[in-house]
Scaffold this motif. Sequence first.
Motif, mmCIF file in Angstrom:
data_model
loop_
_atom_site.group_PDB
_atom_site.id
_atom_site.type_symbol
_atom_site.label_atom_id
_atom_site.label_comp_id
_atom_site.label_asym_id
_atom_site.label_seq_id
_atom_site.Cartn_x
_atom_site.Cartn_y
_atom_site.Cartn_z
ATOM 1 N N ASP A 20 -14.405 -2.130 14.256
ATOM 2 C CA ASP A 20 -14.012 -1.041 13.359
ATOM 3 C C ASP A 20 -15.233 -0.342 12.780
ATOM 4 O O ASP A 20 -15.146 0.808 12.347
ATOM 5 C CB ASP A 20 -13.137 -1.591 12.225
ATOM 6 C CG ASP A 20 -11.834 -2.167 12.745
ATOM 7 O OD1 ASP A 20 -11.082 -1.420 13.396
ATOM 8 O OD2 ASP A 20 -11.576 -3.374 12.522
ATOM 9 N N GLN A 58 -18.158 0.579 6.765
ATOM 10 C CA GLN A 58 -16.934 0.560 5.954
ATOM 11 C C GLN A 58 -17.266 -0.215 4.683
ATOM 12 O O GLN A 58 -17.733 -1.356 4.749
ATOM 13 C CB GLN A 58 -15.793 -0.137 6.701
ATOM 14 C CG GLN A 58 -15.355 0.549 7.977
ATOM 15 C CD GLN A 58 -14.416 1.713 7.726
ATOM 16 O OE1 GLN A 58 -13.862 1.851 6.634
ATOM 17 N NE2 GLN A 58 -14.232 2.573 8.719
ATOM 18 N N HIS A 118 -14.063 2.893 0.466
ATOM 19 C CA HIS A 118 -12.672 2.651 0.080
ATOM 20 C C HIS A 118 -12.636 1.963 -1.283
ATOM 21 O O HIS A 118 -13.094 0.828 -1.413
ATOM 22 C CB HIS A 118 -11.974 1.745 1.107
ATOM 23 C CG HIS A 118 -12.111 2.206 2.526
ATOM 24 N ND1 HIS A 118 -11.232 3.089 3.118
ATOM 25 C CD2 HIS A 118 -13.033 1.899 3.476
ATOM 26 C CE1 HIS A 118 -11.602 3.302 4.369
ATOM 27 N NE2 HIS A 118 -12.684 2.593 4.609
ATOM 28 N N ALA A 127 -9.666 -1.502 -3.017
ATOM 29 C CA ALA A 127 -9.529 -2.392 -1.862
ATOM 30 C C ALA A 127 -10.698 -3.364 -1.870
ATOM 31 O O ALA A 127 -11.835 -2.963 -2.116
ATOM 32 C CB ALA A 127 -9.510 -1.599 -0.562
ATOM 33 N N THR A 161 -14.705 -10.727 10.889
ATOM 34 C CA THR A 161 -13.436 -10.057 10.587
ATOM 35 C C THR A 161 -13.050 -10.377 9.154
ATOM 36 O O THR A 161 -12.966 -11.545 8.771
ATOM 37 C CB THR A 161 -12.316 -10.513 11.538
ATOM 38 O OG1 THR A 161 -12.713 -10.242 12.882
ATOM 39 C CG2 THR A 161 -11.021 -9.786 11.233
ATOM 40 N N ALA A 174 -10.431 -9.861 5.806
ATOM 41 C CA ALA A 174 -9.110 -9.485 5.296
ATOM 42 C C ALA A 174 -9.310 -8.637 4.057
ATOM 43 O O ALA A 174 -10.030 -9.035 3.139
ATOM 44 C CB ALA A 174 -8.298 -10.731 4.976
ATOM 45 N N HIS A 188 -5.453 -4.445 -0.591
ATOM 46 C CA HIS A 188 -5.380 -3.104 -1.176
ATOM 47 C C HIS A 188 -4.562 -3.145 -2.462
ATOM 48 O O HIS A 188 -3.702 -4.014 -2.650
ATOM 49 C CB HIS A 188 -4.757 -2.135 -0.178
ATOM 50 C CG HIS A 188 -5.535 -1.994 1.092
ATOM 51 N ND1 HIS A 188 -6.431 -0.979 1.309
ATOM 52 C CD2 HIS A 188 -5.557 -2.774 2.216
ATOM 53 C CE1 HIS A 188 -6.973 -1.118 2.512
ATOM 54 N NE2 HIS A 188 -6.457 -2.197 3.084
ATOM 55 N N ARG A 203 -0.915 -3.966 0.262
ATOM 56 C CA ARG A 203 -1.138 -4.121 1.695
ATOM 57 C C ARG A 203 -2.324 -5.056 1.961
ATOM 58 O O ARG A 203 -3.263 -5.122 1.181
ATOM 59 C CB ARG A 203 -1.446 -2.770 2.342
ATOM 60 C CG ARG A 203 -0.299 -1.803 2.443
ATOM 61 C CD ARG A 203 -0.733 -0.521 3.144
ATOM 62 N NE ARG A 203 -1.808 0.164 2.431
ATOM 63 C CZ ARG A 203 -3.034 0.336 2.920
ATOM 64 N NH1 ARG A 203 -3.364 -0.148 4.109
ATOM 65 N NH2 ARG A 203 -3.938 0.989 2.201
ATOM 66 N N ILE A 204 -2.283 -5.731 3.092
ATOM 67 C CA ILE A 204 -3.414 -6.500 3.595
ATOM 68 C C ILE A 204 -3.769 -5.939 4.970
ATOM 69 O O ILE A 204 -2.912 -5.850 5.851
ATOM 70 C CB ILE A 204 -3.086 -8.010 3.727
ATOM 71 C CG1 ILE A 204 -2.633 -8.583 2.386
ATOM 72 C CG2 ILE A 204 -4.297 -8.767 4.261
ATOM 73 C CD1 ILE A 204 -3.714 -8.605 1.317
ATOM 74 N N SER A 205 -4.999 -5.530 5.121
ATOM 75 C CA SER A 205 -5.460 -5.023 6.410
ATOM 76 C C SER A 205 -6.651 -5.859 6.865
ATOM 77 O O SER A 205 -7.130 -6.729 6.135
ATOM 78 C CB SER A 205 -5.842 -3.544 6.310
ATOM 79 O OG SER A 205 -6.952 -3.384 5.447
ATOM 80 N N SER A 206 -7.125 -5.606 8.054
ATOM 81 C CA SER A 206 -8.305 -6.319 8.544
ATOM 82 C C SER A 206 -9.341 -5.313 9.016
ATOM 83 O O SER A 206 -9.005 -4.177 9.391
ATOM 84 C CB SER A 206 -7.943 -7.278 9.671
ATOM 85 O OG SER A 206 -7.521 -6.566 10.816
ATOM 86 N N CYS A 207 -10.590 -5.739 8.991
ATOM 87 C CA CYS A 207 -11.689 -4.881 9.444
ATOM 88 C C CYS A 207 -12.674 -5.769 10.201
ATOM 89 O O CYS A 207 -13.130 -6.785 9.677
ATOM 90 C CB CYS A 207 -12.372 -4.204 8.263
ATOM 91 S SG CYS A 207 -13.718 -3.082 8.727
#
Length: 548
Positions: free
Chosen positions: A4, A31, A142, A145, A158, A160, A163, A167-171
């Motif tokens: 990412d 990021q 961001h 977050a 990676t 976790a 937000h 929400r939980i997203s991954s990068c």
Amino acid sequence: MQYDCDVLIAGAGPVGLFLAAELGMRGLSVQLFDDKSGTSSHPAANANSARTMEHYRRLGISAEVRSLGLPGDHPTDVAYFTRLSQHELARLHQPGSADAPAKVRDMEFLWPTPELPHRCSQLYIEPALLKAAKRNPAAQVHYNAAVQGLEQDKESVTAAIAHADGRISSCRAKYLIGCDGPRSTVRGLLGLHYTGTAGEKREFMGGRMAAAYFDSPELHSILKDKRAWQYWTLNHQQRSLIIAVDGRSRYTINIQLREGAQPSSDDVERHLANAIGVSVPFDLISNTSWTAGFALVAEKMRQGRVFLAGDSAHLFTPTGGMGYNTGIEDAANLAWKLEALVKGHGHSELANSYEAERKPVAGRNTEFARQFADSIGYVRLPGALENDDAAGRAARQAVGAHLNFHAHKEFVIPGVQLGTRYEDSPLVSTEAGSPPPDTANLYLPSGRPGHRAPHVWLDDGSSLYDHFGQGFTLLRLGAGARRPAHELAGLQAHGHLVDRAVESDEARDLYAADYVLVRPDQHIAWRGNVLGEELGHALKKSLGHTQP
């Protein structure tokens, strides 16, 4: 393998934002995540060191930063009082920001730099750094977050991301940098701890501190010709530090809480009255607390593909203003190494060099800060300090003499700010002999490998620093400046080497060599009088390759 971004940064304080801007300047995708809703709203760090300003100059924002904070004609003095409306005990005079560009040459004996220190709150610095980071379209910041988990393997990290909306997203990134402060989630996820000294108790700058940010136009009128950047008050009721934030009506006040006490908005009026000597109207903007008495460094500053920088890696008592500035140096040290690693011209040993270089500096700087805290925190106040008689005058004279000494000790520190050196680094072509002493109040420029490259003003009025490349720079000095540089053929592939001919006897004398290899962070990697295999070996060593 899909990524990412090249680098993921946790924490958008000054260190994280500067690192994002620096990496963006170097063409890396970034990021950055922070659980705040935006840049800081409560003033924190207030002192930008000369070295930090040099890094901002390299980033192209030093002039902008110097325009922020106090008005250009506002004194940046450090002044000591019994109470602001009563007796002044001592004062260290310092130039206002408008005078700094003109005075930088006059002060060259003490401050051999193109950038004098600048007094400006983090409140204003962060937006400037955010703007610099956003110049790179591949850098995304961001807010709301935060990193809450991470996993790494030999090729990636990676994270976790939690937000604010749930929400939980991954990068997924090639590297992750924890710039997320003293309560660092990243450091905790790595299972790493601080080591060093915590919980030191002093009369001031040792224990729980209350910090209030307030607006009071009337205080400005009370001060009149007493205006300063920092106002320290010492009396038997309370010791406090008031800092001018905007030079008009906004200030912070820091006082030490008594054992077991909690910060309260109801106490701010009393604290202000004790510090000023009279009550003044004010509007409280925000109120918080923090703890002084720390001199801590993380047991490790790197684990695999994860690095720690700033307060996540070291925690200071803020005397000398060194925590934030040490963090900026962390980021400057790390950024070019990440670029080399991501782009493939750096060996994996380059990653190990970050801790090898920066951890000793963190220990050095926390010790300097502890010494400054002792010098002000253990001052004993005579009983007659505020008396309007001969005993009171004698007491104030005695205390003032120490405070004048202390002010120079804590605030005139070119040795601390410019004297960082990496002589024991695995990347540096170490030389025999003794380096200049590492002292707080005197900086002695040195051309030895590992040291900050000495600054020189050139005949055209520019700084030598303005002629360094973004990557490695080979300086050709003195007689070397007039020799052809055909020997450099083939070396440019290793770290974007550029060469600069500098026909300056002063520069040749300072560096004591015809040829000097300067790293992207403006530290010397090698020097010599012959261009040959030795330069190629030094460049490869600087990039973490084993030297033949």
